[in-house]
Every structure is written in structure tokens, then in C-alpha cells.
Design a protein around this motif. Structure first.
Motif, PDB file in Angstrom:
ATOM      1  N   GLU A 114       0.833  -1.215   0.000  1.00 32.56           N
ATOM      2  CA  GLU A 114       0.000   0.000   0.000  1.00 32.56           C
ATOM      3  C   GLU A 114       0.866   1.263   0.000  1.00 32.56           C
ATOM      4  N   ARG A 115       1.919   1.290   0.825  1.00 37.45           N
ATOM      5  CA  ARG A 115       2.814   2.458   0.852  1.00 37.45           C
ATOM      6  C   ARG A 115       3.456   2.682  -0.520  1.00 37.45           C
ATOM      7  N   ARG A 116       3.938   1.597  -1.113  1.00 38.45           N
ATOM      8  CA  ARG A 116       4.582   1.695  -2.426  1.00 38.45           C
ATOM      9  C   ARG A 116       3.574   2.204  -3.463  1.00 38.45           C
ATOM     10  N   GLN A 117       2.324   1.682  -3.392  1.00 39.40           N
ATOM     11  CA  GLN A 117       1.308   2.098  -4.361  1.00 39.40           C
ATOM     12  C   GLN A 117       0.962   3.576  -4.199  1.00 39.40           C
ATOM     13  N   ALA A 118       0.925   4.069  -2.961  1.00 36.11           N
ATOM     14  CA  ALA A 118       0.655   5.495  -2.735  1.00 36.11           C
ATOM     15  C   ALA A 118       1.728   6.360  -3.400  1.00 36.11           C
ATOM     16  N   ASP A 119       2.995   5.951  -3.298  1.00 34.44           N
ATOM     17  CA  ASP A 119       4.079   6.688  -3.950  1.00 34.44           C
ATOM     18  C   ASP A 119       3.954   6.618  -5.472  1.00 34.44           C
ATOM     19  N   ILE A 120       3.596   5.455  -5.992  1.00 32.67           N
ATOM     20  CA  ILE A 120       3.420   5.300  -7.443  1.00 32.67           C
ATOM     21  C   ILE A 120       2.268   6.172  -7.921  1.00 32.67           C
ATOM     22  N   ASN A 121       1.157   6.152  -7.190  1.00 31.68           N
ATOM     23  CA  ASN A 121       0.011   6.987  -7.548  1.00 31.68           C
ATOM     24  C   ASN A 121       0.405   8.454  -7.613  1.00 31.68           C
ATOM     25  N   ALA A 122       1.155   8.913  -6.601  1.00 29.90           N
ATOM     26  CA  ALA A 122       1.587  10.310  -6.571  1.00 29.90           C
ATOM     27  C   ALA A 122       2.462  10.631  -7.786  1.00 29.90           C
ATOM     28  N   ALA A 123       3.386   9.740  -8.106  1.00 31.84           N
ATOM     29  CA  ALA A 123       4.273   9.969  -9.255  1.00 31.84           C
ATOM     30  C   ALA A 123       3.498   9.991 -10.575  1.00 31.84           C
TER      31      ALA A 123
END
Length: 188
Positions: A114-123
Motif C-alpha cells: 500500500e505504501r509503495r502504491q501510494a508513492d506510485i500513484n503520486a508519481a
């Protein structure tokens, strides 16, 4: 895509939970069937084109490996690919064809994914509400054996059956298995 650390020569031992060898009838049914012969004289038209997830890099419907030393970002790169495929967005500057994407992560908790996906979403400038074509699974701490062997006979495991059933239900264009070490072959 199967992700693995390069030059990983660790033994892949261990008995998978619930693995079952094929029955004699199942084993013999395939051995008696003749092979399907391709006659190249019948190929009078242009050959069919390849289907791609990422043109000229990742073919659709075929196993592709992503290898490298541990800790260099293969899992992040794979989750970015999953996200870009689900959103039909470019991935590392390369076109993706888009489609449903399913990622099975054997070394990461649901919180880490989930943390990794949040960063990907932001990028990518997107939010979770746009990820209807993406599904992610944490298999951390689970038996992730896909195929086991009883002597020289290989057979699939209950985990293989679960992955197959999930793919039949969700119908992903892209399936990522991370990492190839926990998603392994074992002796029964």
C-alpha cells in the motif's frame, strides 16, 4: 513477469503444503496423445503479429523474467509496470497496451504494498479510485510453492490452483509473481 535476484543459487527445498501428485490415469492420458504437427506449407499468409504488454519488450501471454541483484528496485519497477498497465500509461518512457494487472508479492506485507502504491500513484498523478484494473496480493509468510516433485513426476500445488482460479476470475493481461525464490519448485 517473474522477478528474481540474479545468480541466486540457494537450494529450493521444502515440502509444499497440500501438494498432490497426479494420478496414474492423469499422467498416462497426456503421454498417449499424439503431438500437434505444424505444416509450414500451409503458411501462405502473413504470420500473425505478436501481442505486447510493452511493445518490443514484454510480450502478452509469455513468461518474461526481470533479474538483478537484490535491493536494486525490481519490485518497485514491477509494481510501477502493473500500475501503468492498469492505467494504460507509459512505463519508464515506454508505451503500455493497457489491461487488467495482477501482482502477487511473496516478500511484502499488505502495508508495504500500500505504501509503495501510494508513492506510485503520486508519481503518476492519479488516485486509488482510478485503479479498477489493478489487484495486488500479499503472500508474505505463506507457502508459495507452485509446482512440486515426487521423484521425477511434477505436479501443481493448491497455491497454483488458487492463482489459476484468481486469474480465471479477474482475467489479467499482466500477472507479476514477485519473487521467483518463494514462488518455487519443491520436492514433495
Amino acid at each position: 513477469i517473474i522477478i528474481d535476484d540474479a545468480f541466486d543459487d540457494q537450494p529450493r527445498a521444502g515440502k509444499p503444503n497440500g501438494a498432490h501428485p497426479p494420478t496414474a490415469a492423469q499422467a498416462n492420458s497426456q503421454s498417449a496423445a499424439p503431438l500437434i504437427l505444424l505444416d509450414p506449407r500451409a503458411w501462405t499468409r502473413e504470420p500473425p503479429g505478436r501481442r505486447w504488454i510493452v511493445p518490443d519488450w514484454i510480450p502478452r501471454g509469455h513468461v518474461t523474467g526481470l533479474y538483478g541483484d537484490g535491493g536494486i528496485g525490481k519490485t518497485l519497477l514491477a509494481q510501477q509496470l502493473l500500475s501503468c498497465t492498469a492505467l494504460a500509461l507509459p512505463w519508464i518512457g515506454l508505451e503500455t497496451r493497457g489491461g487488467r494487472a495482477l501482482g502477487l508479492f511473496c516478500e511484502d506485507s499488505a502495508d508495504e504494498i500500500e505504501r509503495r502504491q501510494a508513492d506510485i500513484n503520486a508519481a503518476l498523478g492519479t488516485g486509488p479510485e482510478h485503479l479498477e484494473n489493478l489487484r495486488l496480493v500479499s503472500q508474505l509468510g505463506e507457502d508459495n510453492t507452485l509446482v512440486a516433485f515426487d521423484g521425477d513426476r511434477g505436479f501443481t500445488t493448491p497455491f497454483f490452483d488458487r492463482v489459476s482460479a484468481t486469474c480465471a476470475s479477474f482475467r489479467p493481461a499482466l500477472l507479476v509473481l514477485d519473487t521467483a525464490d518463494p514462488v518455487r519448485v519443491a520436492d514433495a
